[in-house]
Design an enzyme around this catalytic site. Structure first.
Site, mmCIF file in Angstrom:
data_model
loop_
_atom_site.group_PDB
_atom_site.id
_atom_site.type_symbol
_atom_site.label_atom_id
_atom_site.label_comp_id
_atom_site.label_asym_id
_atom_site.label_seq_id
_atom_site.Cartn_x
_atom_site.Cartn_y
_atom_site.Cartn_z
ATOM 1 N N LYS A 133 0.867 -1.170 0.000
ATOM 2 C CA LYS A 133 0.000 0.000 0.000
ATOM 3 C C LYS A 133 0.908 1.225 0.000
ATOM 4 O O LYS A 133 1.647 1.458 0.958
ATOM 5 C CB LYS A 133 -0.873 -0.026 1.256
ATOM 6 N N LYS A 193 -2.244 -1.487 -3.927
ATOM 7 C CA LYS A 193 -2.985 -0.263 -4.179
ATOM 8 C C LYS A 193 -2.100 0.949 -4.098
ATOM 9 O O LYS A 193 -1.133 0.894 -3.353
ATOM 10 C CB LYS A 193 -4.176 -0.169 -3.228
HETATM 11 C C1 PBG Z 1 -7.562 2.880 5.455
HETATM 12 C C2 PBG Z 1 -7.773 2.818 3.985
HETATM 13 C C3 PBG Z 1 -7.533 3.821 3.021
HETATM 14 C C4 PBG Z 1 -7.993 3.322 1.807
HETATM 15 C C5 PBG Z 1 -8.430 2.016 2.051
HETATM 16 N N1 PBG Z 1 -8.277 1.722 3.397
HETATM 17 C C6 PBG Z 1 -7.045 5.211 3.159
HETATM 18 C C7 PBG Z 1 -5.699 5.534 3.623
HETATM 19 O O1 PBG Z 1 -4.844 4.684 3.834
HETATM 20 O O2 PBG Z 1 -5.479 6.732 3.809
HETATM 21 C C8 PBG Z 1 -7.992 4.049 0.509
HETATM 22 C C9 PBG Z 1 -9.056 3.658 -0.440
HETATM 23 C C10 PBG Z 1 -9.358 4.646 -1.519
HETATM 24 O O3 PBG Z 1 -8.703 5.682 -1.676
HETATM 25 O O4 PBG Z 1 -10.320 4.368 -2.251
HETATM 26 N N2 PBG Z 1 -6.293 2.632 5.896
HETATM 27 ZN ZN ZN Z 2 -5.847 3.324 8.022
#
Ligand code: PBG
Ligand code: ZN
Length: 322
Positions: A191, A244
Protein backbone atom coordinates in the site's frame (compact mmCIF):
# COMPACT_ATOMS: atom_id res chain seq x y z
CA UNK A 1 4.41 -10.58 -44.97
CA UNK A 2 3.27 -11.18 -41.41
CA UNK A 3 -0.34 -10.00 -41.33
CA UNK A 4 -1.34 -9.41 -37.71
CA UNK A 5 -4.42 -7.55 -38.95
CA UNK A 6 -5.96 -10.85 -40.12
CA UNK A 7 -7.16 -11.64 -36.63
CA UNK A 8 -8.68 -8.17 -36.28
CA UNK A 9 -10.99 -8.30 -39.27
CA UNK A 10 -14.25 -8.99 -37.43
CA UNK A 11 -15.73 -8.61 -33.98
CA UNK A 12 -16.14 -12.39 -33.74
CA UNK A 13 -12.50 -13.01 -34.60
CA UNK A 14 -11.32 -10.34 -32.21
CA UNK A 15 -13.35 -11.90 -29.44
CA UNK A 16 -12.02 -15.35 -30.27
CA UNK A 17 -8.40 -14.29 -29.76
CA UNK A 18 -8.99 -11.84 -26.92
CA UNK A 19 -6.53 -12.65 -24.14
CA UNK A 20 -8.05 -10.82 -21.22
CA UNK A 21 -11.63 -10.78 -20.03
CA UNK A 22 -13.29 -9.09 -17.12
CA UNK A 23 -15.96 -11.04 -15.34
CA UNK A 24 -18.48 -9.90 -12.76
CA UNK A 25 -17.00 -12.48 -10.37
CA UNK A 26 -13.76 -10.43 -10.35
CA UNK A 27 -15.42 -7.38 -8.84
CA UNK A 28 -15.56 -6.12 -5.27
CA UNK A 29 -17.67 -3.09 -4.40
CA UNK A 30 -16.65 -0.83 -1.47
CA UNK A 31 -19.35 0.42 0.91
CA UNK A 32 -19.30 3.16 3.56
CA UNK A 33 -21.58 2.85 6.53
CA UNK A 34 -22.23 5.56 9.14
CA UNK A 35 -24.27 5.86 12.30
CA UNK A 36 -27.73 7.39 12.30
CA UNK A 37 -30.93 6.71 10.44
CA UNK A 38 -32.23 7.27 6.96
CA UNK A 39 -28.94 8.67 5.71
CA UNK A 40 -27.64 8.54 2.15
CA UNK A 41 -24.94 11.17 2.18
CA UNK A 42 -23.18 11.87 -1.13
CA UNK A 43 -19.39 12.11 -1.16
CA UNK A 44 -18.38 15.25 -3.05
CA UNK A 45 -15.38 13.96 -4.92
CA UNK A 46 -16.93 10.55 -5.63
CA UNK A 47 -20.11 11.05 -7.66
CA UNK A 48 -22.44 8.05 -7.29
CA UNK A 49 -20.87 6.92 -4.01
CA UNK A 50 -22.61 7.54 -0.68
CA UNK A 51 -22.27 7.03 3.03
CA UNK A 52 -25.24 4.98 4.18
CA UNK A 53 -26.81 4.44 7.55
CA UNK A 54 -27.49 0.76 8.30
CA UNK A 55 -31.19 1.02 7.47
CA UNK A 56 -30.38 2.43 4.03
CA UNK A 57 -27.37 0.25 3.22
CA UNK A 58 -29.68 -2.68 2.67
CA UNK A 59 -31.09 -0.76 -0.34
CA UNK A 60 -27.62 -0.53 -1.80
CA UNK A 61 -27.18 -4.25 -1.17
CA UNK A 62 -30.17 -4.80 -3.47
CA UNK A 63 -28.31 -3.04 -6.28
CA UNK A 64 -25.18 -5.10 -5.58
CA UNK A 65 -27.13 -8.37 -5.73
CA UNK A 66 -29.02 -7.35 -8.82
CA UNK A 67 -25.72 -6.54 -10.53
CA UNK A 68 -24.51 -10.06 -9.72
CA UNK A 69 -21.59 -8.83 -7.64
CA UNK A 70 -20.48 -11.39 -5.08
CA UNK A 71 -18.37 -9.36 -2.65
CA UNK A 72 -18.36 -6.01 -0.86
CA UNK A 73 -15.55 -4.29 1.05
CA UNK A 74 -16.98 -2.65 4.13
CA UNK A 75 -15.80 0.54 5.88
CA UNK A 76 -17.50 1.67 9.06
CA UNK A 77 -17.37 5.25 10.28
CA UNK A 78 -18.21 5.65 13.97
CA UNK A 79 -19.67 8.74 15.56
CA UNK A 80 -17.40 8.52 18.56
CA UNK A 81 -13.67 8.59 17.87
CA UNK A 82 -10.90 8.39 20.46
CA UNK A 83 -7.14 7.97 20.62
CA UNK A 84 -7.33 4.18 20.79
CA UNK A 85 -10.03 3.77 18.15
CA UNK A 86 -12.19 1.88 20.66
CA UNK A 87 -15.21 1.62 18.39
CA UNK A 88 -13.17 -0.50 15.98
CA UNK A 89 -13.23 -3.45 18.38
CA UNK A 90 -16.57 -2.79 20.05
CA UNK A 91 -18.68 -5.88 19.35
CA UNK A 92 -21.64 -3.57 19.00
CA UNK A 93 -19.80 -0.97 16.90
CA UNK A 94 -21.08 0.46 13.63
CA UNK A 95 -19.15 -1.97 11.41
CA UNK A 96 -20.11 -5.02 13.44
CA UNK A 97 -23.79 -4.01 13.34
CA UNK A 98 -23.60 -3.32 9.61
CA UNK A 99 -22.10 -6.76 8.98
CA UNK A 100 -24.92 -8.41 10.90
CA UNK A 101 -27.53 -6.41 8.99
CA UNK A 102 -26.02 -7.21 5.59
CA UNK A 103 -25.63 -10.90 6.46
CA UNK A 104 -29.26 -11.07 7.45
CA UNK A 105 -30.33 -9.50 4.18
CA UNK A 106 -27.88 -11.32 1.91
CA UNK A 107 -26.33 -14.40 3.55
CA UNK A 108 -24.49 -15.42 0.38
CA UNK A 109 -22.80 -12.09 -0.25
CA UNK A 110 -19.15 -12.07 0.79
CA UNK A 111 -18.31 -9.34 3.25
CA UNK A 112 -14.69 -8.27 3.25
CA UNK A 113 -14.02 -6.19 6.36
CA UNK A 114 -11.32 -3.54 6.23
CA UNK A 115 -9.19 -3.68 9.36
CA UNK A 116 -7.55 -0.39 10.27
CA UNK A 117 -7.86 2.16 13.02
CA UNK A 118 -7.84 5.40 11.00
CA UNK A 119 -11.63 5.67 10.67
CA UNK A 120 -11.93 5.19 14.43
CA UNK A 121 -9.14 7.31 15.90
CA UNK A 122 -9.49 10.97 16.81
CA UNK A 123 -6.04 11.67 15.28
CA UNK A 124 -6.90 9.82 12.05
CA UNK A 125 -3.77 7.65 12.02
CA UNK A 126 -3.86 3.93 11.31
CA UNK A 127 -2.22 3.02 14.62
CA UNK A 128 -1.71 4.13 18.20
CA UNK A 129 0.13 7.41 18.52
CA UNK A 130 2.76 8.34 21.09
CA UNK A 131 4.27 11.81 20.76
CA UNK A 132 3.62 11.90 17.02
CA UNK A 133 5.12 8.45 16.47
CA UNK A 134 2.88 5.66 15.20
CA UNK A 135 3.49 2.67 17.46
CA UNK A 136 3.75 -0.71 15.76
CA UNK A 137 3.53 -3.61 18.20
CA UNK A 138 1.03 -1.95 20.51
CA UNK A 139 -1.21 -1.37 17.48
CA UNK A 140 -1.14 -5.05 16.51
CA UNK A 141 -3.04 -5.99 19.63
CA UNK A 142 -5.90 -3.65 18.73
CA UNK A 143 -5.97 -4.67 15.07
CA UNK A 144 -6.25 -8.32 16.05
CA UNK A 145 -9.04 -7.50 18.51
CA UNK A 146 -10.82 -5.70 15.70
CA UNK A 147 -10.32 -8.60 13.29
CA UNK A 148 -11.73 -11.14 15.73
CA UNK A 149 -14.68 -8.90 16.54
CA UNK A 150 -15.47 -8.47 12.81
CA UNK A 151 -15.15 -12.20 12.15
CA UNK A 152 -17.48 -12.83 15.06
CA UNK A 153 -20.00 -10.40 13.57
CA UNK A 154 -19.93 -12.44 10.36
CA UNK A 155 -17.20 -10.99 8.14
CA UNK A 156 -16.09 -13.56 5.55
CA UNK A 157 -12.67 -12.08 4.81
CA UNK A 158 -10.41 -9.92 6.97
CA UNK A 159 -8.52 -7.19 5.11
CA UNK A 160 -5.85 -5.40 7.16
CA UNK A 161 -4.98 -2.05 5.54
CA UNK A 162 -2.89 -0.48 8.30
CA UNK A 163 0.63 -1.39 7.04
CA UNK A 164 2.01 -2.15 10.51
CA UNK A 165 4.82 -4.72 10.48
CA UNK A 166 3.89 -8.26 11.42
CA UNK A 167 0.14 -7.66 11.42
CA UNK A 168 -0.76 -10.55 9.13
CA UNK A 169 0.95 -13.15 11.33
CA UNK A 170 -0.38 -11.59 14.50
CA UNK A 171 -3.96 -11.34 13.23
CA UNK A 172 -3.78 -14.90 11.82
CA UNK A 173 -2.78 -16.25 15.18
CA UNK A 174 -5.53 -14.43 17.09
CA UNK A 175 -8.16 -15.46 14.51
CA UNK A 176 -7.07 -19.09 14.78
CA UNK A 177 -7.15 -19.00 18.57
CA UNK A 178 -10.68 -17.64 18.45
CA UNK A 179 -11.71 -20.50 16.15
CA UNK A 180 -11.76 -18.51 12.90
CA UNK A 181 -9.08 -20.62 11.24
CA UNK A 182 -11.18 -20.72 8.07
CA UNK A 183 -11.49 -16.96 7.72
CA UNK A 184 -9.12 -15.82 4.96
CA UNK A 185 -6.90 -12.75 5.20
CA UNK A 186 -6.73 -10.42 2.23
CA UNK A 187 -3.69 -8.30 3.04
CA UNK A 188 -3.18 -4.82 1.70
CA UNK A 189 0.40 -5.94 1.17
CA UNK A 190 1.82 -3.15 -0.89
CA UNK A 191 0.00 0.00 0.00
CA UNK A 192 1.75 3.10 -1.23
CA UNK A 193 1.62 6.46 0.57
CA UNK A 194 -0.44 7.89 -2.25
CA UNK A 195 -2.28 11.12 -2.96
CA UNK A 196 -4.84 8.99 -4.81
CA UNK A 197 -6.56 8.26 -1.48
CA UNK A 198 -7.67 11.88 -1.13
CA UNK A 199 -11.41 11.48 -1.79
CA UNK A 200 -11.59 8.35 0.41
CA UNK A 201 -10.49 10.34 3.43
CA UNK A 202 -13.57 12.50 3.01
CA UNK A 203 -15.73 9.38 2.60
CA UNK A 204 -14.25 7.64 5.63
CA UNK A 205 -13.57 10.78 7.65
CA UNK A 206 -10.03 9.53 8.24
CA UNK A 207 -7.70 12.39 7.38
CA UNK A 208 -4.65 12.38 9.68
CA UNK A 209 -4.78 15.34 12.09
CA UNK A 210 -1.01 15.78 11.87
CA UNK A 211 1.74 14.60 9.55
CA UNK A 212 1.19 11.96 6.89
CA UNK A 213 1.24 8.18 6.55
CA UNK A 214 4.77 7.90 5.16
CA UNK A 215 6.22 6.15 8.22
CA UNK A 216 3.99 3.16 7.57
CA UNK A 217 2.71 3.27 3.99
CA UNK A 218 5.26 2.67 1.23
CA UNK A 219 7.35 5.14 -0.72
CA UNK A 220 5.75 5.46 -4.17
CA UNK A 221 9.20 5.09 -5.72
CA UNK A 222 9.81 1.55 -4.45
CA UNK A 223 8.70 -1.28 -6.71
CA UNK A 224 11.15 -3.89 -5.45
CA UNK A 225 10.21 -3.24 -1.86
CA UNK A 226 6.57 -3.78 -2.84
CA UNK A 227 7.39 -7.31 -3.98
CA UNK A 228 9.18 -7.95 -0.69
CA UNK A 229 6.07 -6.77 1.19
CA UNK A 230 3.96 -9.23 -0.82
CA UNK A 231 6.35 -12.12 -0.13
CA UNK A 232 6.47 -11.28 3.57
CA UNK A 233 2.68 -11.27 3.81
CA UNK A 234 2.45 -14.63 2.07
CA UNK A 235 4.98 -15.99 4.54
CA UNK A 236 2.99 -14.51 7.43
CA UNK A 237 -0.11 -16.33 6.24
CA UNK A 238 -2.00 -14.03 3.88
CA UNK A 239 -4.40 -15.86 1.58
CA UNK A 240 -4.91 -13.03 -0.90
CA UNK A 241 -2.41 -10.30 -1.70
CA UNK A 242 -3.59 -6.81 -2.55
CA UNK A 243 -1.85 -3.86 -4.15
CA UNK A 244 -2.99 -0.26 -4.18
CA UNK A 245 -3.43 2.14 -5.85
CA UNK A 246 -3.91 0.46 -9.23
CA UNK A 247 -3.41 2.37 -12.44
CA UNK A 248 -0.17 4.21 -11.73
CA UNK A 249 1.26 0.96 -10.28
CA UNK A 250 0.56 -1.62 -12.99
CA UNK A 251 4.29 -2.36 -13.26
CA UNK A 252 4.28 -3.47 -9.63
CA UNK A 253 1.10 -5.46 -10.18
CA UNK A 254 2.61 -7.28 -13.13
CA UNK A 255 5.75 -8.09 -11.21
CA UNK A 256 3.76 -9.32 -8.21
CA UNK A 257 1.63 -11.54 -10.44
CA UNK A 258 4.75 -13.21 -11.80
CA UNK A 259 6.46 -13.59 -8.43
CA UNK A 260 3.67 -14.57 -6.02
CA UNK A 261 1.51 -17.62 -6.71
CA UNK A 262 -1.38 -16.34 -4.67
CA UNK A 263 -4.65 -14.72 -5.71
CA UNK A 264 -3.87 -11.12 -6.44
CA UNK A 265 -6.21 -8.22 -5.83
CA UNK A 266 -5.87 -4.61 -6.84
CA UNK A 267 -7.67 -1.58 -5.40
CA UNK A 268 -8.78 0.94 -8.01
CA UNK A 269 -8.85 3.73 -5.43
CA UNK A 270 -10.96 6.81 -4.79
CA UNK A 271 -8.69 9.32 -6.58
CA UNK A 272 -8.63 7.15 -9.68
CA UNK A 273 -12.41 7.00 -9.61
CA UNK A 274 -12.73 10.76 -9.04
CA UNK A 275 -10.50 11.58 -12.02
CA UNK A 276 -12.52 9.42 -14.40
CA UNK A 277 -15.83 10.74 -13.07
CA UNK A 278 -14.76 14.38 -13.31
CA UNK A 279 -13.59 14.04 -16.91
CA UNK A 280 -16.72 12.08 -17.84
CA UNK A 281 -19.02 14.64 -16.28
CA UNK A 282 -17.35 17.30 -18.37
CA UNK A 283 -17.95 15.25 -21.49
CA UNK A 284 -14.20 15.01 -22.07
CA UNK A 285 -14.03 11.23 -22.12
CA UNK A 286 -16.37 8.31 -22.79
CA UNK A 287 -16.89 6.98 -19.26
CA UNK A 288 -17.93 3.47 -20.17
CA UNK A 289 -15.07 2.93 -22.62
CA UNK A 290 -12.46 4.43 -20.29
CA UNK A 291 -13.64 2.41 -17.30
CA UNK A 292 -13.73 -0.86 -19.24
CA UNK A 293 -10.28 -0.14 -20.63
CA UNK A 294 -9.00 0.44 -17.10
CA UNK A 295 -10.58 -2.83 -15.90
CA UNK A 296 -8.92 -4.76 -18.74
CA UNK A 297 -5.60 -3.05 -17.96
CA UNK A 298 -5.69 -4.19 -14.33
CA UNK A 299 -6.50 -7.76 -15.32
CA UNK A 300 -3.91 -7.78 -18.09
CA UNK A 301 -1.32 -6.70 -15.54
CA UNK A 302 -2.18 -9.78 -13.48
CA UNK A 303 -4.95 -8.95 -11.03
CA UNK A 304 -7.63 -11.56 -10.42
CA UNK A 305 -9.73 -9.43 -8.09
CA UNK A 306 -10.59 -5.79 -8.75
CA UNK A 307 -11.90 -3.63 -5.94
CA UNK A 308 -13.59 -0.68 -7.58
CA UNK A 309 -16.22 2.00 -7.02
CA UNK A 310 -17.23 1.41 -10.66
CA UNK A 311 -18.22 -2.20 -9.87
CA UNK A 312 -22.00 -1.82 -10.26
CA UNK A 313 -21.61 0.10 -13.54
CA UNK A 314 -19.08 -2.42 -14.84
CA UNK A 315 -21.39 -5.31 -13.98
CA UNK A 316 -24.16 -3.62 -15.99
CA UNK A 317 -21.90 -2.96 -18.97
CA UNK A 318 -20.68 -6.57 -18.95
CA UNK A 319 -24.30 -7.70 -19.30
CA UNK A 320 -24.72 -5.44 -22.35
CA UNK A 321 -21.76 -7.07 -24.07
CA UNK A 322 -23.11 -10.62 -23.64
C1 PBG B 1 -7.56 2.88 5.46
C2 PBG B 1 -7.77 2.82 3.98
C3 PBG B 1 -7.53 3.82 3.02
C4 PBG B 1 -7.99 3.32 1.81
C5 PBG B 1 -8.43 2.02 2.05
N1 PBG B 1 -8.28 1.72 3.40
C6 PBG B 1 -7.04 5.21 3.16
C7 PBG B 1 -5.70 5.53 3.62
O1 PBG B 1 -4.84 4.68 3.83
O2 PBG B 1 -5.48 6.73 3.81
C8 PBG B 1 -7.99 4.05 0.51
C9 PBG B 1 -9.06 3.66 -0.44
C10 PBG B 1 -9.36 4.65 -1.52
O3 PBG B 1 -8.70 5.68 -1.68
O4 PBG B 1 -10.32 4.37 -2.25
N2 PBG B 1 -6.29 2.63 5.90
ZN1 ZN C 1 -5.85 3.32 8.02
Amino acid sequence: MKRTRRLRTSEALRRLVQETKVDVSDLVYPLFVIEGENIRQPIDAMPGIFQYSIDRIVEEIDRVLEAGISAVLLFGIPKKKDEQGSEAYNDDGITQRAIRAIKKKAPGLLIIADVCLCEYTSHGHCGLVCEHTILNDETLVLLAKMAVSLAQAGADIIAPSDMMDGRVAYIRERLDEAGYYNTPIMAYSAKFASAYYGPFREAADSKPAFGDRKTYQMDVANGTEAIRECMDDVEEGADIIMLKPALAYLDVLKEASMRCDYPLAVYNVSGEYAMVKAAAQNGWIDEKKIVMENMIAMKRAGAKIIITYHAIDVAGWLKEIQ
